[in-house]
Scaffold this motif. Structure first.
Motif, PDB file in Angstrom:
ATOM      1  N   LEU A 108       0.814  -1.223   0.000  1.00 50.18           N
ATOM      2  CA  LEU A 108       0.000   0.000   0.000  1.00 50.18           C
ATOM      3  C   LEU A 108       0.844   1.267   0.000  1.00 50.18           C
TER       4      LEU A 108
ATOM      5  N   GLY B 277      -3.157   0.383   6.421  1.00 53.84           N
ATOM      6  CA  GLY B 277      -4.305   1.238   6.095  1.00 53.84           C
ATOM      7  C   GLY B 277      -5.016   1.756   7.315  1.00 53.84           C
TER       8      GLY B 277
ATOM      9  N   LEU C 135      -5.077   8.966   5.313  1.00 54.65           N
ATOM     10  CA  LEU C 135      -5.979   8.393   4.310  1.00 54.65           C
ATOM     11  C   LEU C 135      -7.395   8.396   4.861  1.00 54.65           C
TER      12      LEU C 135
ATOM     13  N   GLU D  71     -11.364   6.292   4.178  1.00 56.12           N
ATOM     14  CA  GLU D  71     -11.852   4.970   3.766  1.00 56.12           C
ATOM     15  C   GLU D  71     -11.938   4.846   2.245  1.00 56.12           C
TER      16      GLU D  71
ATOM     17  N   LEU E 299      -8.403   4.443   0.762  1.00 58.35           N
ATOM     18  CA  LEU E 299      -7.883   3.123   1.105  1.00 58.35           C
ATOM     19  C   LEU E 299      -8.526   2.056   0.225  1.00 58.35           C
TER      20      LEU E 299
END
Length: 300
Positions: free
Chosen positions: A35, A65, A74, A76, A79
């Motif tokens: 990620l 995340g 970040l 939701e 992500l």
């Protein structure tokens, strides 16, 4: 395609060696893009933020995340976008270089920004490179201004690249086209096309690479540049050019294919305008030739 182009950019800048590039390209099927790299590529996080979250992972029992959301870096939605991109392969070389300690998140971020600027590609073309949009990438990189109907010849080369992906290998690195007049070659398979347009095209390379090219198209082992290998290369040209002529026929342009010919240890001299487009596959470097008229050959 992106990994090959970005890796070659890093190599030319002296950031990695050719051996390091080959090593990480060989890992492509085993590398999982994480990620942090995806977030930097998407512009959602800076290298410093990714490093911060990674450091926190060593003290907090949470996923990357989750920590990034807790820190307000970040949300939701972002992500979810990144999680949906984890099966994309365009960043595997960057992840592999980071995993091996050859590159840091900071240097990856810096090199990626430099490459976006130095590549000369528009935002749309850069995204096309990342998604393996062959036609868009080819037309952005390959310019043949002195050939009449240059768009047709660029379309021809875009089809050639698609056929390389289809029949030979999908890991292709293209270089810019350059005008040539006299070029030496080890092995060359070429074919002329006649009619409303009269031009020739061909592929040249060292014998081991050309033999492997022939082997992959024939789907059988060949013994060097023997008769089977030469026939296989000729059939590749027939198939590719046949597909191109079929496309033109649908546009009411009828052309004729001459038999493909094989040459070795010689030189090609153009009697008109001709271009060379170097390209590389995992097993060797090649030159693609395209030019108007009939070339003149001499033996070395």
């Amino acid at each position: 395609m992106f990994s090959q182009f970005f890796g070659n950019y890093l190599r030319k800048r002296g950031c990695i060696t050719l051996e390091q590039m080959r090593d990480v390209l060989a890992l492509q099927d085993s590398v999982r893009v994480k990620l942090g790299v995806l977030a930097i590529d998407a512009g959602y996080m800076s290298a410093a933020q990714v490093e911060e979250v990674h450091n926190l992972q060593s003290t907090i029992d949470k996923r990357f995340g989750e920590i990034a959301i807790d820190r307000g870096i970040l949300d939701e939605e972002k992500l979810s976008v990144l999680l949906g991109q984890q099966n994309k392969r365009h960043l595997f070389i960057s992840q592999a270089l980071i995993d091996k300690g050859i590159m840091t998140f900071e240097t990856f971020e810096s090199y990626l920004e430099d490459y976006k600027k130095d590549s000369g590609l528009s935002v749309q073309e850069f995204e096309a490179l990342k998604t393996n949009d062959i036609d868009t990438v080819t037309k952005a990189l390959v310019h043949l201004p002195e050939l009449g109907e240059s768009k047709m010849y660029v379309d021809y080369f875009a089809l050639f690249v698609r056929n390389l992906v289809r029949f030979i290998d999908d890991h292709i690195l293209l270089e810019e086209a350059r005008k040539v007049q006299l070029e030496e070659f080890d092995c060359l398979i070429y074919q002329e096309i006649e009619g409303r347009y009269k031009f020739f095209t061909g592929v040249a390379g060292p014998e081991p690479a050309m033999a492997e090219f022939a082997s992959r198209f024939a789907k059988m082992d060949v013994s060097g540049m023997d008769e089977v290998a030469r026939d296989s290369l000729g059939e590749f040209m027939n198939v590719h050019n046949g597909l191109f002529l079929s496309k033109l026929s649908n546009e009411w342009v009828e052309l004729e294919l001459l038999p493909p010919e094989y040459k070795h240890n010689g030189s090609l001299k153009s009697v008109g305008v001709a271009y060379k487009i170097p390209f590389a596959l995992p097993f060797g470097a090649f030159d693609f030739f395209i030019g108007v008229g009939s070339p003149v050959f001499n033996h070395r």
